[in-house]
Design a protein around this motif. Structure first.
Motif, PDB file in Angstrom:
ATOM      1  N   MET A   1       0.903  -1.273   0.049  1.00 16.08           N
ATOM      2  CA  MET A   1       0.016  -0.132   0.041  1.00 16.08           C
ATOM      3  C   MET A   1       0.982   1.213  -0.070  1.00 16.08           C
ATOM      4  N   ILE A   2       1.931   1.251   0.934  1.00 18.99           N
ATOM      5  CA  ILE A   2       2.810   2.258   0.745  1.00 18.99           C
ATOM      6  C   ILE A   2       3.423   2.657  -0.629  1.00 18.99           C
ATOM      7  N   THR A   3       3.946   1.659  -1.191  1.00 15.70           N
ATOM      8  CA  THR A   3       4.686   1.971  -2.654  1.00 15.70           C
ATOM      9  C   THR A   3       3.762   1.955  -3.541  1.00 15.70           C
ATOM     10  N   ASN A   4       2.555   1.206  -3.599  1.00 11.02           N
ATOM     11  CA  ASN A   4       1.753   1.420  -4.782  1.00 11.02           C
ATOM     12  C   ASN A   4       0.448   2.523  -4.658  1.00 11.02           C
ATOM     13  N   PHE A   5       0.294   3.109  -3.516  1.00  8.74           N
ATOM     14  CA  PHE A   5      -0.737   4.083  -3.296  1.00  8.74           C
ATOM     15  C   PHE A   5      -0.150   5.374  -2.733  1.00  8.74           C
ATOM     16  N   PHE A   6       0.438   5.064  -1.593  1.00  4.95           N
ATOM     17  CA  PHE A   6       0.747   6.424  -0.628  1.00  4.95           C
ATOM     18  C   PHE A   6       1.633   7.263  -1.145  1.00  4.95           C
ATOM     19  N   ILE A   7       2.847   6.495  -1.452  1.00  6.77           N
ATOM     20  CA  ILE A   7       3.713   7.453  -1.973  1.00  6.77           C
ATOM     21  C   ILE A   7       3.642   8.182  -3.520  1.00  6.77           C
ATOM     22  N   PRO A   8       2.824   7.450  -4.406  1.00  7.44           N
ATOM     23  CA  PRO A   8       2.547   8.144  -5.729  1.00  7.44           C
ATOM     24  C   PRO A   8       1.409   9.051  -5.445  1.00  7.44           C
ATOM     25  N   GLY A  24       3.663   2.484  17.136  1.00 13.04           N
ATOM     26  CA  GLY A  24       4.866   1.604  17.307  1.00 13.04           C
ATOM     27  C   GLY A  24       4.263   0.169  17.326  1.00 13.04           C
ATOM     28  N   ALA A  25       3.148  -0.131  16.622  1.00 17.20           N
ATOM     29  CA  ALA A  25       2.660  -1.404  16.507  1.00 17.20           C
ATOM     30  C   ALA A  25       3.774  -2.457  15.585  1.00 17.20           C
ATOM     31  N   THR A  26       3.935  -3.540  16.116  1.00 21.98           N
ATOM     32  CA  THR A  26       5.087  -4.210  15.799  1.00 21.98           C
ATOM     33  C   THR A  26       4.663  -4.647  14.326  1.00 21.98           C
ATOM     34  N   CYS A  27       3.661  -4.911  13.890  1.00 20.02           N
ATOM     35  CA  CYS A  27       3.221  -5.074  12.364  1.00 20.02           C
ATOM     36  C   CYS A  27       3.709  -4.061  11.416  1.00 20.02           C
ATOM     37  N   HIS A  28       3.830  -2.639  11.992  1.00 22.35           N
ATOM     38  CA  HIS A  28       4.102  -1.617  11.216  1.00 22.35           C
ATOM     39  C   HIS A  28       5.500  -1.004  11.179  1.00 22.35           C
ATOM     40  N   THR A  29       6.306  -2.039  11.880  1.00 23.16           N
ATOM     41  CA  THR A  29       7.729  -1.517  12.194  1.00 23.16           C
ATOM     42  C   THR A  29       8.718  -2.687  11.680  1.00 23.16           C
ATOM     43  N   ALA A  30       8.263  -3.393  10.349  1.00 22.76           N
ATOM     44  CA  ALA A  30       9.125  -4.434  10.089  1.00 22.76           C
ATOM     45  C   ALA A  30      10.363  -3.541   9.404  1.00 22.76           C
ATOM     46  N   ARG A  31      11.660  -4.092   9.407  1.00 21.89           N
ATOM     47  CA  ARG A  31      12.858  -3.529   8.999  1.00 21.89           C
ATOM     48  C   ARG A  31      12.530  -3.080   7.494  1.00 21.89           C
ATOM     49  N   ILE A  34      10.533   0.185   7.569  1.00 23.73           N
ATOM     50  CA  ILE A  34      11.195   1.373   8.247  1.00 23.73           C
ATOM     51  C   ILE A  34      12.136   1.972   7.237  1.00 23.73           C
ATOM     52  N   ASP A  35      12.674   0.990   6.633  1.00 21.59           N
ATOM     53  CA  ASP A  35      13.868   1.395   5.464  1.00 21.59           C
ATOM     54  C   ASP A  35      13.186   2.275   4.411  1.00 21.59           C
ATOM     55  N   LEU A  36      11.870   1.706   3.829  1.00 23.32           N
ATOM     56  CA  LEU A  36      11.231   2.142   3.090  1.00 23.32           C
ATOM     57  C   LEU A  36      10.657   3.854   3.444  1.00 23.32           C
ATOM     58  N   LEU A  37      10.257   3.775   4.413  1.00 18.62           N
ATOM     59  CA  LEU A  37       9.875   5.112   5.123  1.00 18.62           C
ATOM     60  C   LEU A  37      10.963   6.030   5.368  1.00 18.62           C
ATOM     61  N   LYS A  38      12.131   5.540   5.992  1.00 24.01           N
ATOM     62  CA  LYS A  38      13.322   6.574   6.192  1.00 24.01           C
ATOM     63  C   LYS A  38      13.877   7.075   4.617  1.00 24.01           C
ATOM     64  N   ASP A  39      13.768   6.192   3.554  1.00 24.78           N
ATOM     65  CA  ASP A  39      14.255   6.614   2.263  1.00 24.78           C
ATOM     66  C   ASP A  39      13.430   7.605   1.787  1.00 24.78           C
ATOM     67  N   THR A  40      11.971   7.661   2.264  1.00 24.47           N
ATOM     68  CA  THR A  40      11.076   8.481   1.595  1.00 24.47           C
ATOM     69  C   THR A  40      11.000   9.876   2.290  1.00 24.47           C
TER      70      THR A  40
END
Length: 86
Positions: A1-8, A24-31, A34-40
């Motif tokens: 969803m992040i790569t296909n919808f949110f960022i575009p 801070g939900a565990t399912c939202h903080t996979a490495r 987080i790496d994708l969000l840091k890059d964005t």
């Protein structure tokens, strides 16, 4: 969803200096996430493993949990959609 919808979608709206806040939900903080969000978002990421740590029980952020989502839901369901597309 992040790569296909949110960022575009962000790119379509010419949003500058946007901060991304993630709980801070565990399912939202996979490495990978987080790496994708840091890059964005760079240093403008508020998350459990981001550059700005998620402040637990923050007085400033707690109203989002208790007000905003209920308010948005009341707007979405105001006309009682009958189909998924609606």
């Amino acid at each position: 969803m992040i790569t296909n919808f949110f960022i575009p979608e962000l790119n379509n709206h010419d949003v500058l200096e946007l901060w991304f806040q993630q709980d801070g939900a565990t399912c939202h903080t996979a490495r990978a996430t987080i790496d994708l969000l840091k890059d964005t978002f760079g240093d403008r990421l508020i998350s459990r493993f981001g550059p700005v740590n998620w402040p637990q029980r923050s007085c400033d952020l707690t109203p989002l949990d208790y007000f905003l989502w209920g308010y948005v839901k009341s707007l979405v369901y105001a006309d009682k959609p009958q189909t998924l597309d609606h």
